[in-house]
Write a protein that holds these residues in place. Structure first.
Motif, PDB file in Angstrom:
ATOM      1  N   LEU A  36     -29.555  55.779  59.246  1.00  0.00           N
ATOM      2  CA  LEU A  36     -28.403  55.033  59.758  1.00  0.00           C
ATOM      3  C   LEU A  36     -27.205  55.188  58.833  1.00  0.00           C
ATOM      4  N   ARG A  37     -27.456  55.273  57.538  1.00  0.00           N
ATOM      5  CA  ARG A  37     -26.361  55.453  56.580  1.00  0.00           C
ATOM      6  C   ARG A  37     -25.704  56.817  56.765  1.00  0.00           C
ATOM      7  N   ASP A  38     -26.501  57.863  57.036  1.00  0.00           N
ATOM      8  CA  ASP A  38     -25.935  59.200  57.238  1.00  0.00           C
ATOM      9  C   ASP A  38     -25.078  59.258  58.504  1.00  0.00           C
ATOM     10  N   CYS A  39     -25.477  58.519  59.532  1.00  0.00           N
ATOM     11  CA  CYS A  39     -24.759  58.549  60.812  1.00  0.00           C
ATOM     12  C   CYS A  39     -23.673  57.487  60.911  1.00  0.00           C
ATOM     13  N   GLN A  40     -23.492  56.711  59.846  1.00  0.00           N
ATOM     14  CA  GLN A  40     -22.491  55.656  59.888  1.00  0.00           C
ATOM     15  C   GLN A  40     -21.077  56.188  60.129  1.00  0.00           C
ATOM     16  N   PRO A  41     -20.673  57.337  59.539  1.00  0.00           N
ATOM     17  CA  PRO A  41     -19.328  57.865  59.861  1.00  0.00           C
ATOM     18  C   PRO A  41     -19.124  58.157  61.341  1.00  0.00           C
ATOM     19  N   LEU A  42     -20.156  58.642  62.033  1.00  0.00           N
ATOM     20  CA  LEU A  42     -20.036  58.901  63.469  1.00  0.00           C
ATOM     21  C   LEU A  42     -19.860  57.606  64.235  1.00  0.00           C
ATOM     22  N   LEU A  43     -20.653  56.587  63.902  1.00  0.00           N
ATOM     23  CA  LEU A  43     -20.547  55.311  64.600  1.00  0.00           C
ATOM     24  C   LEU A  43     -19.203  54.644  64.337  1.00  0.00           C
ATOM     25  N   LEU A  44     -18.714  54.741  63.105  1.00  0.00           N
ATOM     26  CA  LEU A  44     -17.412  54.148  62.774  1.00  0.00           C
ATOM     27  C   LEU A  44     -16.278  54.858  63.498  1.00  0.00           C
ATOM     28  N   LYS A  45     -16.379  56.189  63.620  1.00  0.00           N
ATOM     29  CA  LYS A  45     -15.329  56.940  64.303  1.00  0.00           C
ATOM     30  C   LYS A  45     -15.293  56.589  65.787  1.00  0.00           C
ATOM     31  N   ILE A  46     -16.471  56.463  66.404  1.00  0.00           N
ATOM     32  CA  ILE A  46     -16.521  56.090  67.819  1.00  0.00           C
ATOM     33  C   ILE A  46     -15.992  54.676  68.029  1.00  0.00           C
ATOM     34  N   SER A  47     -16.403  53.763  67.144  1.00  0.00           N
ATOM     35  CA  SER A  47     -15.952  52.377  67.279  1.00  0.00           C
ATOM     36  C   SER A  47     -14.449  52.246  67.068  1.00  0.00           C
ATOM     37  N   SER A  48     -13.916  52.997  66.097  1.00  0.00           N
ATOM     38  CA  SER A  48     -12.470  52.925  65.832  1.00  0.00           C
ATOM     39  C   SER A  48     -11.664  53.466  67.012  1.00  0.00           C
ATOM     40  N   LYS A  49     -12.168  54.525  67.647  1.00  0.00           N
ATOM     41  CA  LYS A  49     -11.490  55.049  68.837  1.00  0.00           C
ATOM     42  C   LYS A  49     -11.425  53.991  69.933  1.00  0.00           C
TER      43      LYS A  49
END
Length: 259
Positions: A53-66
């Motif tokens: 989950l820590r490795d994929c956190q940038p992807l989740l944050l980018k989707i959420s920010s969009k």
């Protein structure tokens, strides 16, 4: 030797099984910073094990920010669906083409997309009018035409197998697979190595499902392994008749050749 000088502020050094004194001397001599794994390259984490989950956190944050940016504007439901297809699936597809995302990450992404589709924001509870699996059906079947992410992951696995068996590309990864993993072994019949990365283990475990979709065409100038490739009825002869049949075949062939 080349006359070029590396930029110390943009360069990092990584060590593996190196004494501390040697590490300190190398850093002091080169002026480089000490690198910390995992490395981020082209926006993707370079890891050999299963993504966390820590490795994929940038992807989740980018989707959420969009979606938070879009939530501040008035966008119709049809517009939100189009943004999911064109933008969110593009972000997720960039990761899935290079990395195999775990199921919990894919379900998390699907949950974020479903909430944005029906509510337009990630804040507060949401009433889901239609289940996400029905939204992933074709429009002719009453769905919205979204791609099902778990099925997408299976397609990526099968695509990587397709690249390996064709051997028509010259990427560094395929060369490493051919020279190291498949050395004196056949792809379809080899056992999963004990010391194998999580990604390669997923690829090798997906061979059974790919066998139902791959067809070998035998003809002039065909190149395949007689006992190990699924050229006959989509199954290797080794799996159907066993290693004993190979020994008997080789013995009879040798007897026929003896004058």
């Amino acid at each position: 030797m080349s006359g070029l000088i590396p930029n110390a502020s943009k360069s990092v050094v990584f060590f593996g099984n190196v004494p501390s004194a040697t590490q300190d001397f190398s850093i002091a001599t080169s002026g480089f910073n000490r690198g910390v794994l995992p490395v981020i390259y082209l926006g993707l984490p370079l890891v050999s094990g299963k993504l966390s989950l820590r490795d994929c956190q940038p992807l989740l944050l980018k989707i959420s920010s969009k979606m938070e940016t879009w939530g501040n504007k008035y966008i119709s439901q049809a517009g939100r669906a189009q943004l999911i297809r064109s933008v969110i699936y593009g972000l997720q597809g960039h990761w899935s083409d290079c990395l195999f995302l775990p199921k919990n990450i894919l379900k998390k992404i699907q949950s974020i997309m479903a909430k944005f589709l029906w509510k337009g924001t990630q804040q507060g509870p949401c009433f889901y009018k239609v289940a996400w699996k029905h939204c992933c059906l074709k429009k002719t079947e009453g769905g919205l035409g979204f791609k099902e992410l778990l099925g997408w992951n299976q397609c990526v696995l099968q695509w990587q197998i397709w690249r390996i068996i064709r051997q028509e590309e010259h990427s560094l990864w395929l060369i490493w697979i051919s020279k190291y993993l498949l050395r004196r072994r056949a792809f379809w019949t080899m056992q999963v190595p004990d010391k194998c990365s999580w990604g390669l283990r997923k690829i090798l475990n997906a061979r059974a499902s790919v066998l139902q979709r791959v067809t070998y065409r035998v003809g002039r100038n065909s190149c395949f392994l007689l006992w190990h490739d699924p050229w006959c009825l989509r199954s290797p002869l080794l799996n159907r008749y066993g290693a004993r049949a190979i020994r008997l075949w080789n013995l009879r062939t040798w007897r026929l050749l003896v004058p």
